[in-house]
Design an enzyme around this catalytic site. Structure first.
Site, short mmCIF file in Angstrom:
data_model
loop_
_atom_site.label_atom_id
_atom_site.label_comp_id
_atom_site.label_asym_id
_atom_site.label_seq_id
_atom_site.Cartn_x
_atom_site.Cartn_y
_atom_site.Cartn_z
N GLU A 206 8.75 -11.95 6.88
CA GLU A 206 9.49 -11.45 5.76
C GLU A 206 11.15 -11.50 6.11
O GLU A 206 11.65 -11.98 6.01
CB GLU A 206 8.82 -10.99 4.77
CG GLU A 206 8.28 -11.28 3.61
CD GLU A 206 7.64 -10.86 2.39
OE1 GLU A 206 6.78 -10.83 1.55
OE2 GLU A 206 8.31 -9.47 1.69
N THR B 269 3.99 1.73 -1.55
CA THR B 269 5.08 1.69 -1.95
C THR B 269 5.27 1.09 -3.90
O THR B 269 5.56 1.08 -4.88
CB THR B 269 6.92 0.63 -2.22
OG1 THR B 269 6.91 0.01 -1.46
CG2 THR B 269 7.50 2.35 -0.37
N GLU C 260 1.29 -1.66 -0.08
CA GLU C 260 0.22 -0.09 0.11
C GLU C 260 0.63 1.16 -0.18
O GLU C 260 0.40 2.43 -0.55
CB GLU C 260 -1.05 -0.56 0.90
CG GLU C 260 -0.14 -0.16 2.71
CD GLU C 260 -1.03 0.23 3.75
OE1 GLU C 260 -1.16 1.03 4.20
OE2 GLU C 260 -1.71 -1.01 3.50
#
Length: 175
Positions: free
Chosen positions: A99, A36, A34
């Site tokens: 991640e 980049t 949202e």
């Protein structure tokens, strides 16, 4: 229009991409969609592809509460380099933070290169979880049980370590 300045010297692309080990991807892009996806990250991805750099970018969004997909974990492991685009809402995403934990693990265990990009966020906010990052962590910590508190500790450690790495500080001139 963005201006960027290097916070430290970054190795040349040729020294980064040369490797004897077989990997599926040259680069894994970690970013908060949202913030980049339709701007900076799209341009970065396009530039990497134009240079024939095999790049993994996840275009599928996760619904709230979903676990990080096994294909993403595998893509992280199979990448020579992870480029992490830290943005204002990066720490809002449990998926992004998961991640990052995996990326930092691969840095240690697989000697994966990690290049942080601080996109409209100060590197010290990432490293020290201050400003918007502090606010997002206060939300994560609300009503956290012991298992979640341990996960939050891993997220903070990964942010602190990634925030210490040489990277790029990119600021938009016109917001």
């Amino acid at each position: 229009m963005a201006s960027n300045s290097s916070t430290h010297m970054i190795p040349s692309p040729s020294s980064i991409f040369y490797s004897h080990s077989q990997r599926c991807y040259d680069v894994f892009l970690s970013f908060r969609g949202e913030d980049t996806c339709r701007s900076f990250t799209d341009h970065l991805y396009s530039a990497l592809i134009r240079c024939n750099i095999k790049t993994f970018r996840d275009d599928e969004g996760l619904r709230k509460g979903e676990e990080i997909a096994p294909k993403l974990l595998q893509a992280i492991e199979e990448s020579r380099i992870a480029v992490v685009v830290f943005s204002k809402n990066y720490a809002d995403s449990k998926w992004c933070l998961d991640e990052l934990v995996k990326i930092m693990s691969c840095k240690e265990e697989r000697e994966q290169k990690v290049i942080p990009i601080f996109y409209n966020v100060d590197p010290s906010e990432v490293r020290n979880q201050k400003g918007i990052y502090e606010k997002e962590f206060s939300h994560h910590e609300e009503n956290a049980d012991e298992e979640k508190k341990e996960k939050i500790r891993r997220w903070k450690t990964a942010l602190r370590e990634a925030g210490k790495l040489a990277g790029y500080d990119v600021k938009e001139r016109y917001l």
